[in-house]
Structure formats: C-alpha cells, structure tokens
Design an enzyme around this catalytic site. Sequence first.
Site, PDB file in Angstrom:
ATOM      1  N   GLY A  12       0.785  -1.233   0.000  1.00 34.30           N
ATOM      2  CA  GLY A  12       0.000   0.000   0.000  1.00 34.30           C
ATOM      3  C   GLY A  12       0.817   1.283   0.000  1.00 34.30           C
ATOM      4  O   GLY A  12       0.302   2.341   0.363  1.00 34.30           O
ATOM      5  N   SER A  13       2.070   1.210  -0.459  1.00 38.05           N
ATOM      6  CA  SER A  13       2.852   2.463  -0.444  1.00 38.05           C
ATOM      7  C   SER A  13       2.256   3.490  -1.403  1.00 38.05           C
ATOM      8  O   SER A  13       2.328   4.697  -1.135  1.00 38.05           O
ATOM      9  CB  SER A  13       4.326   2.190  -0.760  1.00 38.05           C
ATOM     10  N   ASN A  14       1.660   3.032  -2.485  1.00 39.76           N
ATOM     11  CA  ASN A  14       1.001   3.993  -3.399  1.00 39.76           C
ATOM     12  C   ASN A  14      -0.241   4.596  -2.751  1.00 39.76           C
ATOM     13  O   ASN A  14      -0.492   5.797  -2.883  1.00 39.76           O
ATOM     14  CB  ASN A  14       0.633   3.320  -4.726  1.00 39.76           C
ATOM     15  N   LEU A  84      -4.150  -6.650  -7.659  1.00 43.80           N
ATOM     16  CA  LEU A  84      -3.611  -7.656  -8.578  1.00 43.80           C
ATOM     17  C   LEU A  84      -4.653  -8.580  -9.209  1.00 43.80           C
ATOM     18  O   LEU A  84      -4.303  -9.472  -9.964  1.00 43.80           O
ATOM     19  CB  LEU A  84      -2.509  -8.465  -7.872  1.00 43.80           C
ATOM     20  N   ILE A  87      -9.893  -6.806 -13.295  1.00 47.60           N
ATOM     21  CA  ILE A  87     -11.189  -6.169 -13.049  1.00 47.60           C
ATOM     22  C   ILE A  87     -12.234  -6.802 -13.962  1.00 47.60           C
ATOM     23  O   ILE A  87     -12.049  -6.844 -15.186  1.00 47.60           O
ATOM     24  CB  ILE A  87     -11.088  -4.642 -13.324  1.00 47.60           C
ATOM     25  N   ASN A 101      -5.306   2.636 -13.498  1.00 49.48           N
ATOM     26  CA  ASN A 101      -4.341   1.700 -12.922  1.00 49.48           C
ATOM     27  C   ASN A 101      -2.933   2.249 -13.079  1.00 49.48           C
ATOM     28  O   ASN A 101      -2.663   3.048 -13.972  1.00 49.48           O
ATOM     29  CB  ASN A 101      -4.432   0.351 -13.658  1.00 49.48           C
ATOM     30  N   HIS A 103       0.980   0.802 -13.582  1.00 53.39           N
ATOM     31  CA  HIS A 103       1.751  -0.403 -13.883  1.00 53.39           C
ATOM     32  C   HIS A 103       3.241  -0.052 -13.828  1.00 53.39           C
ATOM     33  O   HIS A 103       3.655   0.973 -14.371  1.00 53.39           O
ATOM     34  CB  HIS A 103       1.370  -0.944 -15.264  1.00 53.39           C
ATOM     35  N   ASP A 144      -3.792  -4.377 -18.899  1.00 57.78           N
ATOM     36  CA  ASP A 144      -2.729  -3.391 -19.168  1.00 57.78           C
ATOM     37  C   ASP A 144      -2.785  -2.786 -20.565  1.00 57.78           C
ATOM     38  O   ASP A 144      -1.763  -2.344 -21.093  1.00 57.78           O
ATOM     39  CB  ASP A 144      -1.331  -4.022 -18.954  1.00 57.78           C
ATOM     40  N   GLU A 173       6.331   6.237  -9.085  1.00 58.67           N
ATOM     41  CA  GLU A 173       4.901   6.003  -8.813  1.00 58.67           C
ATOM     42  C   GLU A 173       4.396   6.976  -7.763  1.00 58.67           C
ATOM     43  O   GLU A 173       3.364   7.616  -7.923  1.00 58.67           O
ATOM     44  CB  GLU A 173       4.681   4.554  -8.341  1.00 58.67           C
TER      45      GLU A 173
HETATM   46  C1  GAR Z   1       3.411  -1.151  -7.469  1.00 62.38           C
HETATM   47  O1  GAR Z   1       4.723  -1.174  -7.961  1.00 62.38           O
HETATM   48  C2  GAR Z   1       2.431  -1.206  -8.611  1.00 62.38           C
HETATM   49  O2  GAR Z   1       2.865  -0.535  -9.767  1.00 62.38           O
HETATM   50  C3  GAR Z   1       2.366  -2.678  -8.864  1.00 62.38           C
HETATM   51  O3  GAR Z   1       2.310  -3.250  -7.571  1.00 62.38           O
HETATM   52  C4  GAR Z   1       3.099  -2.432  -6.699  1.00 62.38           C
HETATM   53  C5  GAR Z   1       2.292  -2.161  -5.447  1.00 62.38           C
HETATM   54  O4  GAR Z   1       3.072  -1.518  -4.475  1.00 62.38           O
HETATM   55  N1  GAR Z   1       1.209  -3.015  -9.651  1.00 62.38           N
HETATM   56  C6  GAR Z   1       1.240  -3.949 -10.599  1.00 62.38           C
HETATM   57  O5  GAR Z   1       2.211  -4.632 -10.832  1.00 62.38           O
HETATM   58  C7  GAR Z   1      -0.065  -4.082 -11.379  1.00 62.38           C
HETATM   59  N2  GAR Z   1       0.115  -4.913 -12.533  1.00 62.38           N
HETATM   60  P1  GAR Z   1       2.390  -0.843  -3.219  1.00 62.38           P
HETATM   61  O6  GAR Z   1       1.462  -1.865  -2.597  1.00 62.38           O
HETATM   62  O7  GAR Z   1       3.551  -0.512  -2.316  1.00 62.38           O
HETATM   63  O8  GAR Z   1       1.661   0.375  -3.680  1.00 62.38           O
END
Ligand code: GAR
Length: 186
Positions: A12-14, A84, A87, A101, A103, A144, A173
């Site tokens: 969940g850092s994003n 992940l 949808i 999304n 990526h 994607d 990101e």
């Molecule tokens: C992120 O790097 C995001 O781009 C990727 O999962 C990570 C989640 O990090 N998403 C995908 O690969 C989608 N195909 P987070 O939980 O720290 O936000």
Amino acid sequence: MKKVLLFASGGGSNVKAILQYFENNKRVSFPIIICNKANAGVIDIAKQYSIDVLLLDKERFQSEILVDTLEYFKPDLLVLAGFLWKIPDFLIRAFPNKIVNIHPSLLPKFGGKGMYGHFVHEAVVANRESESGISIHLVNEQYDEGTILLQKTVAISSNDSADMVASKVLRLEHEWYAKVIESLLF
Ligand code: GAR
C-alpha cells in the site's frame, strides 16, 4: 466533493502516497479501500487514516452485486494501486473511463497477465533494458491495454538488481500517481 475508491492488494505504499498528497484537500474524499488480502499492509494504512476496508474474496469480487456496493459511494474515480486481480468486465461497463491503474513498466513492455510487482522488474533486468518506468492508464477489458495517460522513465544501469529497479520505479509512482488522479478529478 469528489469521491475516490482505492483498490489495493499489497503493502500500500502507493495508497499512502495518494492519501498524503490529498490530506489537506477538502474537495477529495476516500470513503473506502477495497482489498483482497486479509494480511495486506494496506490495511494498516487504512487504519492510520481511519478509512474503512472492504475485504473481498474472489466470489464476492466476481459477483455483479459489487456494482451496487460501489455505486452506493457515488464514486468519481476507481483507483487501482497495486491491485492484482483482473477487473471484471461488468465493473468496467458500470464505470466507463473511471477506472485507472498504475503499472510498474513502460507499457506495452512487460505488461499482461502474470506481469506484476517483482516479476516485472525481474523481466526488465533479464532483458537488459537501459530504462524502465511507470505507466498510468485507464482500465479496459484487456490486461494493461487501456489508454495510457502518463508514462515516466528512469535509467537502469547494467548492474542494477530487480530490487533496485523496483525502488527507482516506486519513487516515480509515488511522485506521479496522485497528480494524475487530481488531473482526472478536476
Ligand atoms: C506497485 O509497484 C504497482 O505498480 C504494482 O504493484 C506495486 C504495489 O506496491 N502493480 C502492478 O504490478 C499491477 N500490474 P504498493 O502496494 O507498495 O503500492
């Protein structure tokens, strides 16, 4: 007030970067975080920000009743932040051009089924790419492949490990996702 529904499966850092960015913005609210893993780090982040979590198993996620559940919030945008599961088409039809999304590669490179998280960065290193980056895109029925809204690149050196690439990409990101979300809302 604009309403954003966050979807996340992992650390969940994003999500955290997005919530921090909008923390003092009274025009945007995040009523719920949709999650598919009971032990995901994002659940702690939700607690810190006093946001309810809707934890879904695959059966509930693939049931069309989910549309009613989400429509209850009258969302302006559905944001996938490290979510992940694919949808389902009925959600894409219910919220046309409202699902976005992020990526962790320069799509169309290193996208598609099975390409997520560290698998992406490992493939980038194995392919001896000189750059990687992020793609923020609308979600359509193909993994994607929705319209790309923004891409940002970062240089990769020949001795970067997949973890190093991951941290470079994650920095991008955190810097860009919230800005794109803001531009979609206003
Ligand atoms: C992120 O790097 C995001 O781009 C990727 O999962 C990570 C989640 O990090 N998403 C995908 O690969 C989608 N195909 P987070 O939980 O720290 O936000």
